[in-house]
Each structure stands twice: as structure tokens, then as C-alpha cells.
Scaffold this motif. Structure first.
Motif, PDB file in Angstrom:
ATOM      1  N   VAL A  27      60.308 -31.929 -79.461  1.00  0.00           N
ATOM      2  CA  VAL A  27      60.339 -31.037 -78.227  1.00  0.00           C
ATOM      3  C   VAL A  27      61.508 -31.109 -77.343  1.00  0.00           C
ATOM      4  O   VAL A  27      61.954 -30.126 -76.808  1.00  0.00           O
ATOM      5  CB  VAL A  27      58.870 -31.436 -77.499  1.00  0.00           C
ATOM      6  CG1 VAL A  27      58.795 -30.687 -76.170  1.00  0.00           C
ATOM      7  CG2 VAL A  27      57.685 -31.037 -78.249  1.00  0.00           C
ATOM      8  N   ILE A  28      61.823 -32.294 -77.047  1.00  0.00           N
ATOM      9  CA  ILE A  28      63.028 -32.473 -76.212  1.00  0.00           C
ATOM     10  C   ILE A  28      64.442 -32.381 -76.982  1.00  0.00           C
ATOM     11  O   ILE A  28      65.263 -31.620 -76.310  1.00  0.00           O
ATOM     12  CB  ILE A  28      63.301 -34.053 -75.900  1.00  0.00           C
ATOM     13  CG1 ILE A  28      62.170 -34.505 -75.152  1.00  0.00           C
ATOM     14  CG2 ILE A  28      64.353 -34.358 -75.161  1.00  0.00           C
ATOM     15  CD1 ILE A  28      61.769 -33.438 -73.751  1.00  0.00           C
ATOM     16  N   PRO A  30      65.595 -29.574 -78.482  1.00  0.00           N
ATOM     17  CA  PRO A  30      66.284 -28.196 -78.320  1.00  0.00           C
ATOM     18  C   PRO A  30      67.222 -28.291 -76.874  1.00  0.00           C
ATOM     19  O   PRO A  30      68.218 -27.872 -76.933  1.00  0.00           O
ATOM     20  CB  PRO A  30      65.213 -27.267 -78.089  1.00  0.00           C
ATOM     21  CG  PRO A  30      64.187 -27.699 -78.669  1.00  0.00           C
ATOM     22  CD  PRO A  30      64.465 -29.178 -78.883  1.00  0.00           C
ATOM     23  N   LEU A  31      66.694 -29.008 -75.855  1.00  0.00           N
ATOM     24  CA  LEU A  31      67.131 -29.395 -74.639  1.00  0.00           C
ATOM     25  C   LEU A  31      68.403 -29.902 -74.679  1.00  0.00           C
ATOM     26  O   LEU A  31      69.588 -29.517 -74.445  1.00  0.00           O
ATOM     27  CB  LEU A  31      66.538 -30.092 -73.734  1.00  0.00           C
ATOM     28  CG  LEU A  31      66.888 -30.361 -72.449  1.00  0.00           C
ATOM     29  CD1 LEU A  31      66.864 -29.166 -71.512  1.00  0.00           C
ATOM     30  CD2 LEU A  31      66.181 -31.329 -71.837  1.00  0.00           C
ATOM     31  N   PHE A 265      69.909 -26.159 -62.503  1.00  0.00           N
ATOM     32  CA  PHE A 265      69.687 -27.499 -62.710  1.00  0.00           C
ATOM     33  C   PHE A 265      69.908 -28.311 -61.454  1.00  0.00           C
ATOM     34  O   PHE A 265      69.110 -29.335 -61.165  1.00  0.00           O
ATOM     35  CB  PHE A 265      70.233 -28.277 -63.859  1.00  0.00           C
ATOM     36  CG  PHE A 265      69.591 -27.834 -65.274  1.00  0.00           C
ATOM     37  CD1 PHE A 265      68.676 -26.599 -65.381  1.00  0.00           C
ATOM     38  CD2 PHE A 265      69.618 -28.703 -66.376  1.00  0.00           C
ATOM     39  CE1 PHE A 265      67.923 -26.455 -66.530  1.00  0.00           C
ATOM     40  CE2 PHE A 265      68.883 -28.459 -67.552  1.00  0.00           C
ATOM     41  CZ  PHE A 265      68.279 -27.468 -67.565  1.00  0.00           C
ATOM     42  N   ASN A 268      66.914 -27.590 -59.352  1.00  0.00           N
ATOM     43  CA  ASN A 268      65.794 -28.478 -59.935  1.00  0.00           C
ATOM     44  C   ASN A 268      66.029 -29.863 -59.566  1.00  0.00           C
ATOM     45  O   ASN A 268      65.039 -30.569 -58.925  1.00  0.00           O
ATOM     46  CB  ASN A 268      65.617 -28.529 -61.259  1.00  0.00           C
ATOM     47  CG  ASN A 268      64.870 -27.250 -61.444  1.00  0.00           C
ATOM     48  OD1 ASN A 268      63.655 -27.296 -61.212  1.00  0.00           O
ATOM     49  ND2 ASN A 268      65.453 -26.168 -62.064  1.00  0.00           N
ATOM     50  N   ARG A 272      63.742 -32.298 -56.780  1.00  0.00           N
ATOM     51  CA  ARG A 272      63.063 -33.447 -57.414  1.00  0.00           C
ATOM     52  C   ARG A 272      63.292 -34.603 -56.245  1.00  0.00           C
ATOM     53  O   ARG A 272      62.286 -35.499 -55.753  1.00  0.00           O
ATOM     54  CB  ARG A 272      63.494 -33.855 -58.711  1.00  0.00           C
ATOM     55  CG  ARG A 272      62.259 -34.583 -59.574  1.00  0.00           C
ATOM     56  CD  ARG A 272      62.316 -33.746 -60.817  1.00  0.00           C
ATOM     57  NE  ARG A 272      62.136 -32.645 -60.906  1.00  0.00           N
ATOM     58  CZ  ARG A 272      61.941 -31.682 -61.703  1.00  0.00           C
ATOM     59  NH1 ARG A 272      61.584 -32.290 -62.771  1.00  0.00           N
ATOM     60  NH2 ARG A 272      61.641 -30.302 -61.614  1.00  0.00           N
TER      61      ARG A 272
ATOM     62  N   LEU B 120      60.262 -38.271 -69.272  1.00  0.00           N
ATOM     63  CA  LEU B 120      59.895 -37.336 -70.496  1.00  0.00           C
ATOM     64  C   LEU B 120      59.336 -36.201 -69.808  1.00  0.00           C
ATOM     65  O   LEU B 120      59.786 -34.784 -70.318  1.00  0.00           O
ATOM     66  CB  LEU B 120      58.969 -37.888 -71.324  1.00  0.00           C
ATOM     67  CG  LEU B 120      59.319 -38.315 -72.710  1.00  0.00           C
ATOM     68  CD1 LEU B 120      58.195 -38.961 -73.687  1.00  0.00           C
ATOM     69  CD2 LEU B 120      59.914 -37.515 -73.516  1.00  0.00           C
ATOM     70  N   LEU B 123      62.059 -34.134 -68.573  1.00  0.00           N
ATOM     71  CA  LEU B 123      63.103 -33.412 -69.554  1.00  0.00           C
ATOM     72  C   LEU B 123      62.260 -32.165 -69.920  1.00  0.00           C
ATOM     73  O   LEU B 123      63.032 -31.052 -70.149  1.00  0.00           O
ATOM     74  CB  LEU B 123      63.236 -34.310 -70.453  1.00  0.00           C
ATOM     75  CG  LEU B 123      64.459 -35.560 -70.471  1.00  0.00           C
ATOM     76  CD1 LEU B 123      64.268 -36.415 -71.611  1.00  0.00           C
ATOM     77  CD2 LEU B 123      65.638 -34.846 -70.176  1.00  0.00           C
ATOM     78  N   ILE B 124      60.985 -32.127 -70.020  1.00  0.00           N
ATOM     79  CA  ILE B 124      60.352 -31.100 -70.577  1.00  0.00           C
ATOM     80  C   ILE B 124      60.238 -29.976 -69.375  1.00  0.00           C
ATOM     81  O   ILE B 124      60.288 -28.755 -69.921  1.00  0.00           O
ATOM     82  CB  ILE B 124      58.820 -31.476 -71.087  1.00  0.00           C
ATOM     83  CG1 ILE B 124      58.997 -32.325 -72.086  1.00  0.00           C
ATOM     84  CG2 ILE B 124      58.053 -30.363 -71.305  1.00  0.00           C
ATOM     85  CD1 ILE B 124      57.612 -32.999 -72.488  1.00  0.00           C
ATOM     86  N   GLU B 125      60.190 -30.325 -68.264  1.00  0.00           N
ATOM     87  CA  GLU B 125      60.213 -29.290 -67.286  1.00  0.00           C
ATOM     88  C   GLU B 125      61.842 -28.766 -67.177  1.00  0.00           C
ATOM     89  O   GLU B 125      61.969 -27.643 -66.934  1.00  0.00           O
ATOM     90  CB  GLU B 125      60.228 -29.940 -65.720  1.00  0.00           C
ATOM     91  CG  GLU B 125      58.531 -29.934 -65.576  1.00  0.00           C
ATOM     92  CD  GLU B 125      58.220 -30.926 -64.130  1.00  0.00           C
ATOM     93  OE1 GLU B 125      59.298 -31.051 -63.394  1.00  0.00           O
ATOM     94  OE2 GLU B 125      57.217 -31.319 -64.017  1.00  0.00           O
ATOM     95  N   MET B 126      62.875 -29.466 -67.494  1.00  0.00           N
ATOM     96  CA  MET B 126      64.254 -28.937 -67.811  1.00  0.00           C
ATOM     97  C   MET B 126      64.194 -27.809 -68.603  1.00  0.00           C
ATOM     98  O   MET B 126      64.934 -26.971 -68.691  1.00  0.00           O
ATOM     99  CB  MET B 126      65.232 -30.152 -67.818  1.00  0.00           C
ATOM    100  CG  MET B 126      65.446 -30.774 -66.593  1.00  0.00           C
ATOM    101  SD  MET B 126      66.350 -32.414 -66.980  1.00  0.00           S
ATOM    102  CE  MET B 126      68.217 -31.669 -67.259  1.00  0.00           C
ATOM    103  N   LEU B 127      63.522 -28.392 -69.790  1.00  0.00           N
ATOM    104  CA  LEU B 127      63.483 -27.312 -70.862  1.00  0.00           C
ATOM    105  C   LEU B 127      62.972 -25.943 -70.664  1.00  0.00           C
ATOM    106  O   LEU B 127      63.276 -24.807 -70.874  1.00  0.00           O
ATOM    107  CB  LEU B 127      62.980 -27.729 -72.327  1.00  0.00           C
ATOM    108  CG  LEU B 127      62.688 -26.960 -73.569  1.00  0.00           C
ATOM    109  CD1 LEU B 127      64.061 -26.797 -73.994  1.00  0.00           C
ATOM    110  CD2 LEU B 127      61.833 -27.564 -74.487  1.00  0.00           C
ATOM    111  N   LEU B 186      56.885 -24.111 -76.034  1.00  0.00           N
ATOM    112  CA  LEU B 186      56.637 -25.653 -76.165  1.00  0.00           C
ATOM    113  C   LEU B 186      56.438 -26.273 -74.710  1.00  0.00           C
ATOM    114  O   LEU B 186      55.490 -26.913 -74.425  1.00  0.00           O
ATOM    115  CB  LEU B 186      57.979 -26.323 -76.729  1.00  0.00           C
ATOM    116  CG  LEU B 186      58.167 -26.392 -78.159  1.00  0.00           C
ATOM    117  CD1 LEU B 186      59.536 -27.001 -78.542  1.00  0.00           C
ATOM    118  CD2 LEU B 186      57.196 -27.231 -78.789  1.00  0.00           C
ATOM    119  N   THR B 190      52.869 -27.988 -73.576  1.00  0.00           N
ATOM    120  CA  THR B 190      52.925 -29.049 -73.389  1.00  0.00           C
ATOM    121  C   THR B 190      52.251 -29.683 -72.160  1.00  0.00           C
ATOM    122  O   THR B 190      51.391 -30.554 -71.905  1.00  0.00           O
ATOM    123  CB  THR B 190      54.178 -29.739 -73.484  1.00  0.00           C
ATOM    124  OG1 THR B 190      54.873 -29.500 -74.906  1.00  0.00           O
ATOM    125  CG2 THR B 190      54.199 -31.194 -73.535  1.00  0.00           C
TER     126      THR B 190
END
Lengths: 284, 324
Positions: A27-28, A30-31, A265, A268, A272, B120, B123-127, B186, B190
Motif C-alpha cells: 500500500v505504501i 506507490p507513494l 506536503f 500537510n 501535523r 504508517l 504515510l497512508i495519509e500522504m498517499l 487504497l 484503509t
């Protein structure tokens, strides 16, 4: 027999854990891949002239996307003018006034609206503004982005406002302050950081939207500071260059993509950081 | 309170109370109007799409949905190839994304060590924050060539006996569109699945552990089967996003209105036909047909999202009730 069955169950559990880890990595993946290629293809094309020059005509190497970068910020400005007051005040209603049923309905509508494909907003604003005025315009593009922001901000600001302790409200009312003043000066002020966070996230989200701008802002190869004329935007320019047949334009599309992703980013990450210090302060 | 107001002279009381009551009413109505603007937006979208597509609705009627001829020159419009393309690309996306997303959500809530969970999730939020057009750019220049040169020939060789994997390989294709949509949905599947799994009461897990179950058995018996309605909601929510994906799909799906079995062949979706042809629509009927495509897309996504939200909300509420 029983011993070996128990071992098999343990092994199976371990295998599934490993499989889940693998899925998380996939899942990670592609990023990582997108970032890798953005940096590899885009970094060489991002230079000073990219930020200061207008696009060059086909065939001439070089040029930049200065007008698109500025255009994106102009569109975001218009979107914020529409989306922020409406969204925040809507959130105030949900958090301070609304009844259980009305709130449920409004939240539900917001969640539904957030699922509406962004291209739909594009054609709706086309019918609403572009057709009557008979011209693509920066204003129409900003309105489309603003509409997308409203449900996002309503939901986020409601959540943030509900975090303000009720004691603050009661203390203010006990001192005889009018309710609306209490809301503005105490509740909104206390929640300011969270509200700013929510607004920035919503802006970062719409900054990358392309589909709603295709038939509203339309894009422009030159400078434009008239809100009634078509305007360039970074995502539109990336799209136009990506589907063009020219290598130099492809290179510029990568550069534009790198700039756009870096901007979203940065927001973002900054957000955060803001929220982290906020939740730490609340924990104290 | 009563004694306080009684002791203040009438005029002073008016000065103190009247203006603020007025402000309260105004402010309350202002926020009310702003909050109900979301309702106005829904109506606005529906009304605009309906009004602008009325020409096509009258001209083609129900045949718009079940004929597959899309000919702007002859002014004949049937949206079936786009409906087909949207469904198939979303289906491919779900087949790829659902197992991956749910396994990741299980990993994040049940299995992963604590220190790795938050990074993790970030990272998924970044995607999720990568704009669609940029994923499309990556799709066109990185993913599609890779699929054309490596993956598709291999698929054709090993699974070529299926009609799905036959025919010439162009690279841009229904399958490429499905894969890019999978990447886009995704993160949402997720993160919603993770919320669902987190709202499963710990008592469930403790009971299963108490019976001597292993970690996977706890997950399967106590968590997944308990949460299956909610997880289904997460999948439907992903479907809703998949149906409306525009830019990335438009860039890799090939944009050819046809209905063929092969996934290597180019396709077209509802969203991408609007993106591609809207500014080229020269006649009123053409434009109206595209608005009707938008109306169909809007109707379908609203319905799908409605179901998904109901499933997810009901699940989270009932399991919160179970804890109490």
C-alpha cells in the motif's frame, strides 16, 4: 498430535501476520515510487526560470509556469473567500446550536457531498456561471473549488469546536456576555489553531484538483489578473503538458508536479506539527 | 437572576439586554443559513444537471442508458460504453484494493508494534494527499510503459486462455485504468477500515484470547466477523470514490468508447468522457448528452455513498453502544 496442531496454529498466525505486513508495504509502495520518479524527473527541470517565466511556445526549450503558480494561489484565494466563512459558520451552527436530528442530517449531507466526484462540480459551475456570463473565468474556477471546500470545512470545524470545554462557554455566559459574542470571542478564539489547521488541509486538498477547473478556470498561457477571464492553474498546466507530445513539455509537467506536491506536503507536514502541539497542550 | 433583573432600572435593563438579544438572533440565523448551504448545494447540483441535460433526456429517453453508439456528428448518444467502462475499471480497482487495504488495516490495528502504527498512518495519509493529476502523470510515463513491456506480456502468456487477457497490447487500457483507481482508493478504504476495526470492543478480543486463540484466530473470529458490516461499508465507500475518479483514469485508460472483453483494450469512463469532450461539445445536444452523463454519474455516486455512510455509521454507533 495436539502439540503439533498447536504449533501449526502458531505458524499460521505468524504467516498471516507476515502477509498483512506485506500488504501494508504494498500500500505504501506507490507513494515511494511516485516520489522517486517525481524527484528524478522533476528536480532537473525546477530552476529559477520555472518560477519566473511564462510558458514558451511549442518548439522553444525552457520557459516556466510562473503564471500557473500565481493563478493557483488566486483561485485558492477566491475559494477561501467562499468556503471559509460558510464552512466555519456552518460548523458553528452544528457545534453550538443544532439539534441532534438536524445535525445528523447536515453531517450526512456533508459526507455525501464529499463523495461527489470533483468533475461534477466543474460542470455544475459551468452551467451556473460560465454559461450565463459566456466566458470561462477565474471567478468560476474559484467558486467550484469553494463549493468543494464548504462540506469539508463544516465537518472539520464542527469537530474542532466540540473540543472546546463547555466550562469556557458557561463561564463566559455567567459573566453576562451575549451568546454570539461568547461564540466569537471565546469559542472560536480557543479553537482558532484547530480551525486554521482544518482550513489549510482543505486548501491543500483543493489545490491539487484539476477536474473542476477544466471547464471553469480553463487555463491560460499568459498572465491574467482579471477575474472575468480564464486563468492558469498548476494542475491544469500539468495535465495539458502531460498529454502533449513534446518531450520538453513532459519535463515541465514533472517539474510542475514536483512543485505542486511539495506545496501540498509542506502544508500537510506543517499542519501535523500544529495539531501535535495542540493536542499536547490540551493534554496538559 | 430574577432578583438581579428586578433591582435594575427599566431603562438600564433594556440597554443591557436588548442589543445582545438582537445580535443573538442575527448570529443564530446567519450560522443556520451557512449550515443549510450544504443542503442548498445538493439541490443546486441536482437542479443544474437536470436542467442542462433535459434536451438529451427528452431526445433519447431511456435508450441513453442502454445503447452504445456515441456519435457526435450524427448526434446519436448512448452512454453504455461509459457505464461499462466505469463499472469494470471500478471492479478491477476493488479486486486489487480491497484485500490490500483490509489486510493493511488489520496490520495497523491488530498486529503492528505500537511505534510503527502512527508513521504508517501518516504515510497512508500522504498517499491520499497526492493529487489525481500527478498520479496520472506517473501512470502515463512510468506505470503504463512498465505494464506494456513487463506485466501485460507475462499475463498474456500465463493467463492468455482467458478472454480477459487476449488481444493486442497498447499499454493504455482498462486494466491500467483499474490499477490507477486502485491506488487512488487504497487510502480511503484503509483508513475507514481502520476506524471500523478500532471501534470493535476490546471485550471481543479478550474473550477470544481467553479461549486460547492465536493472534490470527482472534482477528478472524472476534474482530473480522464482528466488523464485517462495517468493513463492507468501507468497501462501498471506496467504490463510490472509484466511480468518480477522473484525471488519473482519463490519462491512462485510452479513451475509446467500446465494450470488449479484453482488459488490454482501451476503455472510457463516465467521468473521463466529460473531462475529454466537454470543451469540444459544439452542439446543444452534444453538451446536453454530456450533462446527462454527469447526471448519471452523480446519481450513482450519491446512491453508493448513501449506502456506504449508512453502513459505516450504523456499525460505529452499534459497537459504541455495545461498549456501554
Amino acid at each position: 498430535m495436539r502439540e503439533s496442531f498447536y504449533r501449526w496454529r502458531k505458524i499460521k498466525s505468524g504467516l498471516v501476520s507476515a502477509l498483512c505486513l506485506l500488504c501494508a508495504v504494498l500500500v505504501i509502495a506507490p507513494l515511494g515510487l511516485v516520489f522517486f520518479h517525481l524527484l528524478r524527473e522533476g528536480a532537473s527541470a525546477v530552476n529559477w526560470s520555472f518560477f519566473t517565466n511564462l510558458p514558451k511556445p511549442v518548439g522553444e526549450i525552457g520557459g516556466g509556469m510562473a503564471n500557473a503558480i500565481v493563478g493557483t494561489f488566486e483561485l485558492l484565494g477566491i475559494a477561501a473567500l467562499i468556503g471559509v466563512p460558510t464552512g466555519v459558520l456552518g460548523g458553528v451552527y452544528l457545534a453550538e446550536y443544532g439539534s441532534v436530528r438536524v445535525n445528523w442530517l447536515l453531517r450526512f449531507i456533508c459526507d455525501i457531498l464529499n463523495g461527489v466526484p470533483s468533475i461534477i462540480w466543474g460542470i455544475v459551475v459551468y452551467g451556473l456561471i460560465v454559461v450565463p456570463v459566456k466566458s470561462f473565468s477565474a471567478l468560476a474556477g474559484g467558486v467550484a473549488l469553494g463549493f468543494i471546500m464548504i462540506p469539508l470545512i463544516v465537518r472539520m470545524s464542527e469537530e474542532v469546536l466540540l473540543l472546546v470545554p463547555n466550562g469556557y462557554r458557561e463561564a463566559a455566559l455567567a459573566l453576562g456576555i451575549a451568546r454570539w459574542k461568547m461564540t466569537l470571542h471565546i469559542v472560536l478564539k480557543t479553537a482558532l489553531k484547530g480551525l486554521v489547521t482544518g482550513v489549510l488541509l482543505a486548501l491543500a486538498r483543493v489545490a491539487g484538483e484539476t477536474a473542476p477547473l477544466l471547464f471553469t478556470a480553463f487555463g491560460n498561457r499568459f498572465w491574467n489578473h482579471n477575474l472575468h477571464d480564464p486563468i492558469a492553474a498548476l494542475p491544469l498546466q500539468i495535465f495539458a503538458y502531460a498529454i502533449s507530445p513534446y518531450d520538453d513539455w513532459h519535463r515541465q509537467a514533472w517539474a510542475g508536479a514536483l512543485v505542486l506536491v511539495s506545496m501540498t506536503f509542506l502544508v500537510n507536514v506543517a499542519v501535523r506539527f500544529l495539531t501535535r502541539s495542540r493536542s499536547a497542550a490540551l493534554a496538559k | 437572576m430574577i432578583t438581579a433583573t428586578a433591582s435594575i432600572p427599566e431603562s438600564a435593563q433594556e440597554r443591557m439586554v436588548a442589543p445582545s438579544r438582537f445580535g443573538d438572533v442575527i448570529f443564530r440565523w446567519l450560522t443556520l443559513v451557512m449550515a443549510f448551504s450544504v443542503l442548498v448545494l445538493v439541490i443546486l447540483v441536482g437542479w443544474q444537471l437536470w436542467r442542462n441535460s433535459s434536451l438529451a433526456i427528452h431526445k433519447f429517453g431511456f435508450h441513453f442508458l442502454n445503447t452504445s453508439k456515441w456519435d457526435p456528428v450524427a448526434e446519436e448518444f448512448g452512454a453504455l460504453p461509459f457505464i461499462y467502462g466505469t463499472l469494470i475499471s471500478s471492479l478491477i480497482a476493488l479486486v486489487i484494493a480491497v484485500p490490500l487495504s483490509i489486510a493493511t488495516a488489520v496490520f495497523l490495528t491488530e498486529l503492528a508494534p505500537m511505534w510503527i502504527r502512527q508513521p504508517l498512518v501518516s504515510l497512508i495519509e500522504m498517499l491520499a494527499a497526492i493529487p489525481s493529476v500527478i498520479l496520472g502523470l506517473w501512470g502515463v510515463f512510468v506505470m503504463v510503459p512498465f505494464l506494456r513491456l513487463a506485466v501485460f506480456p507475462w499475463l498474456k502468456k500465463t493467463l492468455g486462455f482467458l478472454p480477459l487477457f487476449t488481444g493486442p497490447i497498447y499499454g493504455v487500457s482498462m486494466l491500467a485504468g483499474g490499477i490507477i483507481v486502485a491506488i487512488m482508493i487504497l487510502p480511503i478504504i484503509t483508513s475507514v477500515s481502520r476506524e471500523i476495526l478500532r471501534s470493535v470492543p476490546d471485550l471481543q478480543r479478550e474473550a477470544a484470547y481467553g479461549l486460547g486463540a492465536t493472534r490470527w484466530e482472534v482477528t478472524r473470529i472476534a474482530v473480522l466477523s464482528y466488523a464485517k458490516n462495517g468493513l463492507f461499508g468501507a468497501v462501498v465507500l471506496g467504490l463510490g470514490r472509484a466511480l468518480g475518479e477522473t484525471m488519473a483514469v482519463t490519462m491512462v485508460i485510452g479513451n475509446t468508447p467500446q465494450i470488449v472483453a479484453s482488459l488490454f483494450a482501451p476503455g472510457y469512463t463516465l467521468a473521463s468522457v466529460i473531462a475529454n469532450e466537454f470543451t469540444e461539445a459544439t452542439t446543444d445536444v452534444y453538451l446536453s448528452a454530456l450533462f446527462e452523463v454527469g447526471l448519471v454519474l452523480f446519481g450513482v455516486t450519491i446512491a453508493v455513498n448513501l449506502i456506504a455512510q449508512l453502513l459505516v455509521k450504523t456499525f460505529v454507533n452499534t459497537s459504541a453502544g455495545a461498549v456501554q
